[in-house]
Each structure stands twice: as structure tokens, then as C-alpha cells.
Write a protein that holds these residues in place. Structure first.
Motif, PDB file in Angstrom:
ATOM      1  N   ASP A   8     -20.793  47.605  14.588  1.00 26.45           N
ATOM      2  CA  ASP A   8     -19.361  47.307  14.413  1.00 26.45           C
ATOM      3  C   ASP A   8     -19.125  47.113  12.872  1.00 26.45           C
ATOM      4  OD1 ASP A   8     -20.838  44.962  14.138  1.00 26.45           O
ATOM      5  OD2 ASP A   8     -19.589  43.659  15.160  1.00 26.45           O
ATOM      6  N   VAL A   9     -19.967  47.703  11.929  1.00 30.32           N
ATOM      7  CA  VAL A   9     -19.893  47.469  10.293  1.00 30.32           C
ATOM      8  C   VAL A   9     -20.284  48.787   9.792  1.00 30.32           C
ATOM      9  CG1 VAL A   9     -20.701  46.316   8.370  1.00 30.32           C
ATOM     10  CG2 VAL A   9     -20.865  45.067  10.469  1.00 30.32           C
ATOM     11  N   VAL A  10     -21.186  49.243  10.105  1.00 27.02           N
ATOM     12  CA  VAL A  10     -21.256  50.789   9.355  1.00 27.02           C
ATOM     13  C   VAL A  10     -20.879  51.943  10.143  1.00 27.02           C
ATOM     14  CG1 VAL A  10     -22.937  52.397   8.566  1.00 27.02           C
ATOM     15  CG2 VAL A  10     -23.413  50.059   7.919  1.00 27.02           C
ATOM     16  N   GLY A  11     -20.187  52.785   9.607  1.00 26.55           N
ATOM     17  CA  GLY A  11     -19.760  54.136  10.079  1.00 26.55           C
ATOM     18  C   GLY A  11     -18.772  53.742  11.161  1.00 26.55           C
ATOM     19  N   SER A  12     -17.931  52.679  11.471  1.00 25.81           N
ATOM     20  CA  SER A  12     -16.990  52.478  12.160  1.00 25.81           C
ATOM     21  C   SER A  12     -15.563  52.247  11.411  1.00 25.81           C
ATOM     22  CB  SER A  12     -17.181  51.337  13.422  1.00 25.81           C
ATOM     23  OG  SER A  12     -17.445  49.996  12.551  1.00 25.81           O
ATOM     24  N   ASP A  13     -15.374  50.946  10.968  1.00 28.36           N
ATOM     25  CA  ASP A  13     -14.229  50.658  10.184  1.00 28.36           C
ATOM     26  C   ASP A  13     -14.361  50.996   8.754  1.00 28.36           C
ATOM     27  OD1 ASP A  13     -15.710  48.663   9.289  1.00 28.36           O
ATOM     28  OD2 ASP A  13     -14.576  46.861  10.383  1.00 28.36           O
ATOM     29  N   GLY A  14     -15.451  51.290   8.220  1.00 29.90           N
ATOM     30  CA  GLY A  14     -15.445  51.668   6.803  1.00 29.90           C
ATOM     31  C   GLY A  14     -15.509  50.576   5.787  1.00 29.90           C
ATOM     32  N   ARG A  15     -15.777  49.212   6.400  1.00 27.09           N
ATOM     33  CA  ARG A  15     -16.049  47.950   5.379  1.00 27.09           C
ATOM     34  C   ARG A  15     -17.338  48.329   4.634  1.00 27.09           C
ATOM     35  NH1 ARG A  15     -15.361  43.012   9.450  1.00 27.09           N
ATOM     36  NH2 ARG A  15     -16.619  44.676  10.805  1.00 27.09           N
ATOM     37  N   ASP A  16     -17.095  47.731   3.195  1.00 28.53           N
ATOM     38  CA  ASP A  16     -18.142  47.679   2.645  1.00 28.53           C
ATOM     39  C   ASP A  16     -17.871  46.817   1.359  1.00 28.53           C
ATOM     40  OD1 ASP A  16     -16.822  48.820   0.155  1.00 28.53           O
ATOM     41  OD2 ASP A  16     -16.989  50.797   1.191  1.00 28.53           O
ATOM     42  N   PHE A  17     -18.804  46.666   0.527  1.00 26.95           N
ATOM     43  CA  PHE A  17     -18.978  45.498  -0.552  1.00 26.95           C
ATOM     44  C   PHE A  17     -18.362  46.123  -1.817  1.00 26.95           C
ATOM     45  CE2 PHE A  17     -22.423  43.797   1.887  1.00 26.95           C
ATOM     46  CZ  PHE A  17     -21.681  42.526   2.471  1.00 26.95           C
ATOM     47  N   GLY A  18     -17.672  47.377  -1.912  1.00 25.82           N
ATOM     48  CA  GLY A  18     -17.189  48.157  -2.982  1.00 25.82           C
ATOM     49  C   GLY A  18     -18.155  48.212  -4.001  1.00 25.82           C
ATOM     50  N   LYS A  19     -17.508  48.194  -5.273  1.00 26.85           N
ATOM     51  CA  LYS A  19     -18.619  48.426  -6.254  1.00 26.85           C
ATOM     52  C   LYS A  19     -18.995  46.976  -6.897  1.00 26.85           C
ATOM     53  CE  LYS A  19     -18.841  50.653 -11.007  1.00 26.85           C
ATOM     54  NZ  LYS A  19     -18.364  51.302 -12.292  1.00 26.85           N
ATOM     55  N   ALA A  20     -20.346  46.709  -6.942  1.00 28.48           N
ATOM     56  CA  ALA A  20     -20.705  45.502  -7.047  1.00 28.48           C
ATOM     57  C   ALA A  20     -22.082  45.152  -7.972  1.00 28.48           C
ATOM     58  CB  ALA A  20     -21.277  44.892  -5.636  1.00 28.48           C
TER      59      ALA A  20
END
Length: 276
Positions: A8-20
Motif C-alpha cells: 500500500d506504499v510502493v507502486g500504488s499511490d505514488g507516495r515517496d520522500f521527495g528529494k531528500a
């Protein structure tokens, strides 16, 4: 690295930590190494990793693994910092390298994961720790360095309206409950939890989380089940392992990253794997 751990995190809703800028202590093995490999999947190109540990060889192995991933090929910058965080000069070195390499980088996320820790001598009971130097050395590595490093990193990356800053303390059930023959570890974890609670109160813009990852199948668990001085505790830990009730680092890491990405936890809270 398997995306199956992030249904439910990777490859589904596209959420990430941005440029970090992401800093992980104790990154050479176990839970820290797993966190590094999985967070790499959730960073935008141009992000910068600082991998901190005492083992240079293991850090360089991890650096090579990350370079071969899609994140590495997309421009993830990785720096290995070999340091013993129980020593002031080494903590200063870590901060110096972070300041020189990352202070001017254009990022929207700072993620500091204080994972480095040691179990200490669990074969003995509290009344045997009469040597102040031994106790101080343990606390320097496990408690003092976490405060000094965190405070210094926050100086390098001060509050800014468009910068999301997050500090994670890898905690333990031992921060809340006493385990006989584990006086150093329990004391250190309890102190760290309170340290980060205070930080959350003082810095309301900062996101602070103490995460207890549960019983992990790592070298630390091996030490716990073979060296613990308390017979009952030693037996119960061995039973957990023999009955297959310990967690993989990947299982626990998936929950931690889910919590961080959702970003709904009260800042300063202690959250256990089993509470997620």
C-alpha cells in the motif's frame, strides 16, 4: 529488495520522500541496512544518503548495492562515513562531512534515523556495573551521541518553510519495561525515548518518532538469546526464535516507512511494530 513489502506504499499511490537528505546510523547491517535499501526506493533523483557505521567494508558493500538499484541509476548520491559514534571526534567527523556535502543541496525533506545501538553486556546484573568508565562508554555510544548528532544535524538544516524535517529514534520495548540483566540497554533506550520526547516539545515544526521495531532476526537477537544472564529471559527469547515468532527486518521496516509516509503520528510518540 522486494516491492511486495510495500503493497500500500510502493507502486500504488505514488507516495515517496521527495528529494531528500537521509542520514542513517548503524547502516552497515541488520535493521539499519534494511532501512537504507528500502528508503532508496522512495527517494527522488538527486537525493543524498549518508550511511554511518563502524564497518567501512560493510558500508561500501551497501553503497555498491544501492548504486545498482533503480534509485542509484537515477542519481542517488551515497556517502559512506566510517565512524564510532561513542567518540567525540568521530561524531564531529560525521557532522563535518554532512555539512560539507549537503548544506547547499536543494531538498524538501530531511530524514535522520538514529539506529546505531549496542546491547551491552547482558550476561551480568545491575549490581555488577561498578566501573564508571564502562557505563560511560556505553552511554556515550548509545545515548549521548544520538543527542549530539541530532542537534548538530538540525543546525546544518535549520527550520525552513518548505523543508519537512523528521527525526526517528529506533527504540525498543525495553524503553518501557525492565528486562533483568539488561540494565544498560533498558536504561539507554528509556533515556533516548525521553530525549526525543523533549525534542518534540521544544521543536513543534519537527516530526519526531520513537519506533520499536519488535524482535528482529539480527545479530543482536542472537546475542540476547545466547548471552542473557537472566535464565527466564534467555529461555523466552530462545523460544521466540525457535517458534518462528521473530520478525524479518523487511517486515518491520515496511511498517516504519508506512508510518513515516502517512505522517499522522503525534510527534514525540513511542510507536511499537505491533501498534501499527
Amino acid at each position: 529488495m522486494q516491492d511486495k513489502y510495500f503493497p500500500d506504499v510502493v507502486g500504488s499511490d505514488g507516495r515517496d520522500f521527495g528529494k531528500a537528505v537521509c542520514i542513517i546510523t548503524g547502516a552497515s547491517k541488520g535493521f539499519g541496512r534494511c532501512i537504507a535499501k528500502e528508503i532508496a526506493l522512495l527517494l527522488k533523483p538527486g537525493s543524498m544518503f549518508f550511511l554511518v557505521a563502524r564497518s567501512g567494508d560493510k558500508l561500501r558493500e551497501l553503497q555498491a548495492e544501492l548504486a545498482a538499484t533503480r534509485a542509484g541509476k537515477a542519481g542517488l548520491i551515497t556517502r559512506c562515513v566510517v565512524a564510532d559514534l561513542g567518540l567525540k571526534d568521530d561524531v564531529d567527523q560525521v557532522i563535518r562531512e554532512i555539512r560539507e556535502a549537503a548544506s547547499d543541496i536543494d531538498i524538501n525533506q530531511l530524514l535522520l534515523i538514529n539506529n546505531a545501538a549496542s546491547l551491552g553486556d547482558v550476561s551480568r546484573f545491575a549490581k555488577s556495573f561498578t566501573d564508571l568508565h564502562e557505563v560511560n562508554a556505553y552511554m556515550s555510544f548509545n545515548v549521548s551521541s544520538a543527542l549530539s548528532l541530532t542537534a548538530s544535524v538540525l543546525e546544518v538544516f535549520p527550520r525552513r518553510q518548505d523543508l519537512h524535517r523528521c527525526v526517528v529514534n529506533v527504540s525498543s520495548l525495553c524503553a518501557l519495561q525492565p528486562f533483568p540483566s539488561w540494565v544498560l540497554y533498558c536504561t539507554g533506550k528509556a533515556a533516548r525515548d525521553m530525549m526525543f520526547k523533549v525534542l518534540a516539545e521544544e521543536e513543534p515544526d519537527l516530526r519526531v518518532l520513537s519506533y520499536a521495531p519488535g524482535p528482529l532476526d539480527t545479530d543482536m537477537l542472537l546475542q540476547a538469546r545466547t548471552e542473557s544472564g537472566d535464565a527466564g529471559l534467555k529461555k523466552s527469547i530462545a523460544a521466540l526464535h525457535s517458534q518462528g515468532e521473530v520478525l524479518t527486518c523487511e517486515e518491520s521496516c515496511s511498517k516504519l516507512l508506512k508510518v513515516l509516509l502517512e505522517d499522522k503520528y503525534p510527534s514525540g510518540t513511542h510507536l511499537d511494530y505491533h501498534d501499527v
